[in-house]
Write an enzyme that holds these catalytic residues in place. Sequence first.
Site, mmCIF file in Angstrom:
data_model
loop_
_atom_site.group_PDB
_atom_site.id
_atom_site.type_symbol
_atom_site.label_atom_id
_atom_site.label_comp_id
_atom_site.label_asym_id
_atom_site.label_seq_id
_atom_site.Cartn_x
_atom_site.Cartn_y
_atom_site.Cartn_z
ATOM 1 N N GLU A 255 -12.572 95.101 93.466
ATOM 2 C CA GLU A 255 -13.496 94.599 94.487
ATOM 3 C C GLU A 255 -14.873 94.634 93.851
ATOM 4 O O GLU A 255 -15.447 95.711 93.679
ATOM 5 C CB GLU A 255 -13.467 95.516 95.728
ATOM 6 C CG GLU A 255 -12.137 95.579 96.437
ATOM 7 C CD GLU A 255 -11.803 94.294 97.170
ATOM 8 O OE1 GLU A 255 -12.706 93.459 97.383
ATOM 9 O OE2 GLU A 255 -10.625 94.107 97.516
ATOM 10 N N CYS A 294 -21.808 94.915 99.722
ATOM 11 C CA CYS A 294 -21.212 93.899 98.848
ATOM 12 C C CYS A 294 -21.045 92.582 99.589
ATOM 13 O O CYS A 294 -20.991 91.519 98.980
ATOM 14 C CB CYS A 294 -19.864 94.388 98.347
ATOM 15 S SG CYS A 294 -18.811 94.951 99.691
HETATM 16 P P1 NAP Z 1 -20.989 100.363 89.351
HETATM 17 O O1 NAP Z 1 -22.181 100.792 88.582
HETATM 18 O O2 NAP Z 1 -20.167 99.263 88.802
HETATM 19 O O3 NAP Z 1 -20.121 101.698 89.532
HETATM 20 C C1 NAP Z 1 -18.961 101.683 90.320
HETATM 21 C C2 NAP Z 1 -18.080 102.847 89.944
HETATM 22 O O4 NAP Z 1 -17.604 102.680 88.615
HETATM 23 C C3 NAP Z 1 -18.810 104.195 89.955
HETATM 24 O O5 NAP Z 1 -17.934 105.164 90.483
HETATM 25 C C4 NAP Z 1 -19.086 104.447 88.484
HETATM 26 O O6 NAP Z 1 -19.221 105.803 88.177
HETATM 27 C C5 NAP Z 1 -17.840 103.877 87.866
HETATM 28 N N1 NAP Z 1 -17.950 103.515 86.463
HETATM 29 C C6 NAP Z 1 -19.039 103.106 85.777
HETATM 30 N N2 NAP Z 1 -18.696 102.829 84.496
HETATM 31 C C7 NAP Z 1 -17.381 103.085 84.370
HETATM 32 C C8 NAP Z 1 -16.440 102.987 83.305
HETATM 33 N N3 NAP Z 1 -16.805 102.564 82.100
HETATM 34 N N4 NAP Z 1 -15.155 103.337 83.543
HETATM 35 C C9 NAP Z 1 -14.766 103.754 84.768
HETATM 36 N N5 NAP Z 1 -15.608 103.848 85.816
HETATM 37 C C10 NAP Z 1 -16.887 103.512 85.628
HETATM 38 O O7 NAP Z 1 -21.356 99.930 90.833
HETATM 39 P P2 NAP Z 1 -22.299 100.681 91.871
HETATM 40 O O8 NAP Z 1 -23.700 100.532 91.359
HETATM 41 O O9 NAP Z 1 -21.786 102.026 92.196
HETATM 42 O O10 NAP Z 1 -22.098 99.800 93.190
HETATM 43 C C11 NAP Z 1 -22.828 98.660 93.495
HETATM 44 C C12 NAP Z 1 -22.002 97.410 93.212
HETATM 45 O O11 NAP Z 1 -20.740 97.501 93.856
HETATM 46 C C13 NAP Z 1 -22.651 96.157 93.754
HETATM 47 O O12 NAP Z 1 -22.644 95.183 92.748
HETATM 48 C C14 NAP Z 1 -21.760 95.751 94.925
HETATM 49 O O13 NAP Z 1 -21.728 94.372 95.178
HETATM 50 C C15 NAP Z 1 -20.439 96.275 94.522
HETATM 51 N N6 NAP Z 1 -19.597 96.570 95.700
HETATM 52 C C16 NAP Z 1 -18.501 95.803 95.950
HETATM 53 C C17 NAP Z 1 -17.710 96.061 97.063
HETATM 54 C C18 NAP Z 1 -16.487 95.245 97.386
HETATM 55 O O14 NAP Z 1 -15.707 95.670 98.231
HETATM 56 N N7 NAP Z 1 -16.285 94.100 96.775
HETATM 57 C C19 NAP Z 1 -18.033 97.130 97.913
HETATM 58 C C20 NAP Z 1 -19.154 97.893 97.624
HETATM 59 C C21 NAP Z 1 -19.928 97.597 96.506
HETATM 60 P P3 NAP Z 1 -20.661 106.496 88.043
HETATM 61 O O15 NAP Z 1 -21.346 106.300 89.356
HETATM 62 O O16 NAP Z 1 -20.331 107.893 87.755
HETATM 63 O O17 NAP Z 1 -21.357 105.777 86.926
#
Ligand code: NAP
Length: 525
Positions: A255, A294
Site C-alpha cells: 500500500e 495516503c
Molecule cells: P516510509 O518512509 O516509506 O516508511 C514506511 C515503513 O517502512 C516504516 O515502518 C519504515 O521504518 C519502513 N522502512 C523504511 N525503509 C525500510 C527498508 N529498507 N526495509 C524495510 N522497511 C523499511 O513511509 P512513511 O514516511 O512512514 O509514511 C508516509 C507514506 O506512506 C506516504 O507516502 C503515504 O502516502 C504512504 N501511506 C500509504 C498508505 C496506503 O494505505 N496506501 C497508508 C498510509 C501511508 P522506519 O520508520 O523505522 O524508517
Amino acid sequence: MKLANYLSGQWTAGSGSGEPLVDPVTGDELARVSSQGAAIGAALDFARSRGGAALRQLSYQQRAELLAKIADVLTANRDDYFRISLLNSGANQADASFDVDGALYTMKYYARIGRALAEGKLVKEGATIPLSKTNVFAAQHFLTPTKGAALFINAFNFPAWGFCEKAAPALLSGVPIVVKPASPTAWLTHKMGEDIVKAGILPEGAMSMLCGSARDLLDHAREGDVVCFTGSADTATRIRSNPNALRRSVRVNIEADSINSAILGPDAAPGSDVFDLLVKEVVREMTLKAGQKCTAIRRVLVPRARLKAAGEAIAARLKGMKVGNPRNAETQVGPVVNKAQQAACFEGLRKLKQECPVVFGGDEQFQPVDADAQKAAFVQPTLLACEDGAGAQFVHDVEVFGPAATLVAYDGAEDLIAIARRGLGSLVASIFSNDAAFIRHVVLGIGDLHGRILVVDSAVGGQHTGHGNVVPSCLHGGPGRAGGGEELAGLRALLLYHRRFVVQGPPSCLADLAGLAADASLLYA
Ligand code: NAP
C-alpha cells in the site's frame, strides 16, 4: 524511555542509543526506539511455530472472539491513545479519532463478521469438479491459512488504524503477526500491543512487535510468510526487490503513496450544492491530520471556467481555519509529524510552485498559533492552481504529504480522464456531479487505475463516507503507483493470508475435507 521490543514472548529493549520520537509541536523527545541486537530470525520462528500452531487450533469463530476481546481492551484504553496521539503526532481530537476510533471500529467489524465463518478450519471454494466419467475421481478447491507469519511494516501516519486494519484479518485467518510500526510514531502502536499482551488475550507467539529500524527483517522471511507494507513508493520498491523475498516467492502486499483526485463535473456551477460539497471535502482532506493521509486529495480537477471560483471558495474556507498547537482549542489544523516531514513538504511544494502559482498559503515562515515555529513542524495549508494539466509534471508526480492540494483545469471529459490517469494508479478519486452520463464516462475511463471511486450527487449530499475515509467493508488499495495491493473489503481480506490449493481424489475424501470447511461464498457476502 526506550520502547521495548516484544519478540519470542519477551519484552526486551534494543541496544544502543536508538532513534528519538518527538513532540512535533515542542520538538521535545518523548521516547526512543531501537531494534539493534533483536533476534529477529528466532522471533519469526517462534511466531510461526508457537503462535501459528496455537491460532490454527482455533476455529474462525473462536478467533473472531479473540478480536472482540482485543477490541474491548483497546476501547478501555482509548483515552491513553488520544493522549499519545496528541503528544507524538500533534493530533487534535478529530485527527486522533480518525486513527484511533477507525482502528477500534475496524477491529470490532472483523470480530463481528468473522463469526459468519463459524466452526471452519479452512475454506471451500466453489463446487466439486468431476474429473472422471463414473464420478469416482473429482476435484475441489480450498483456501487454507498459511503456516507462515504476517510481517507488517507500517507507515507513521496511522499508528493505530494501520496496525488494526492489518492485524484483524490476519489473526482471524489464524496467522501470527509481527508488527513493525514506523519509527516516528511507534509509541501508540507499542502501547496498544502492550495492552493486548497485558490482557493475555492471544496465545504466545501470535503477536510480536519490533520497534525501530526493520534491519534484516525481510532477509528472514520464508515461503509461507506474507509481507504487508504501507509507506512511500520508494521504500515499497526496496521491499519488493528484496532478494530473499524474491527468491522464496514471499507474498508481498504493498500500500504505497498516491496522487488522488477530486473531480468537479461540468454541471456543478459555483453556489450549487454539489460545488459546495466538493469545496468542503477538499478543505477537509487538506486539513484533517494536516493532510497526512495516503488517500488525501492532492489534485482537484475542475472545468477550466471554474478554476477561479473553486480557488476562491477553497481559499476562503482555509483562511478561516487556525493552524497551530492542538492543545489550543481554537486551532483546527495541527502539525506534520516532525521536522524531516516538514522539510519534505517544503521541498515538494517548491517543486509544485515551479509549475503552478499559489492560490493560498505556501509561506514557509508562517507563524502557527501557540507554537515556536523554529521548534515545531507546521506546514501552512497550501492551495496551488495548474492551468496546464497536460504539460505539468510535478503536479501528477510529487506527493506533498501534508496540507496541500493543487487545482488543475480540464477541458472536456477526455482531457479530464487523461489528466486523472497521469497519477499512474491511485487509491481513490471522487466525482462531484449530477450528470449521470458524465459520471459513467469518467468511471469507465479511470476505474482501472483506481482502487476506489466515490460519487457524490445532490441526492447523496453530505451523507457520503468521505473521500479519504477507508471503511473496512470496502476495498482499500490501488494499482500502479499506489502499490498494487488490496486490503480490507470485508472477509475478502482473508484471501491475503490463505493459500489456494486443489485436491483431486475420491468424492468421499473431498466431502470429508469439505466437512471441516466454511464456504467461500461467505467471503464475498
Ligand atoms: P516510509 O518512509 O516509506 O516508511 C514506511 C515503513 O517502512 C516504516 O515502518 C519504515 O521504518 C519502513 N522502512 C523504511 N525503509 C525500510 C527498508 N529498507 N526495509 C524495510 N522497511 C523499511 O513511509 P512513511 O514516511 O512512514 O509514511 C508516509 C507514506 O506512506 C506516504 O507516502 C503515504 O502516502 C504512504 N501511506 C500509504 C498508505 C496506503 O494505505 N496506501 C497508508 C498510509 C501511508 P522506519 O520508520 O523505522 O524508517
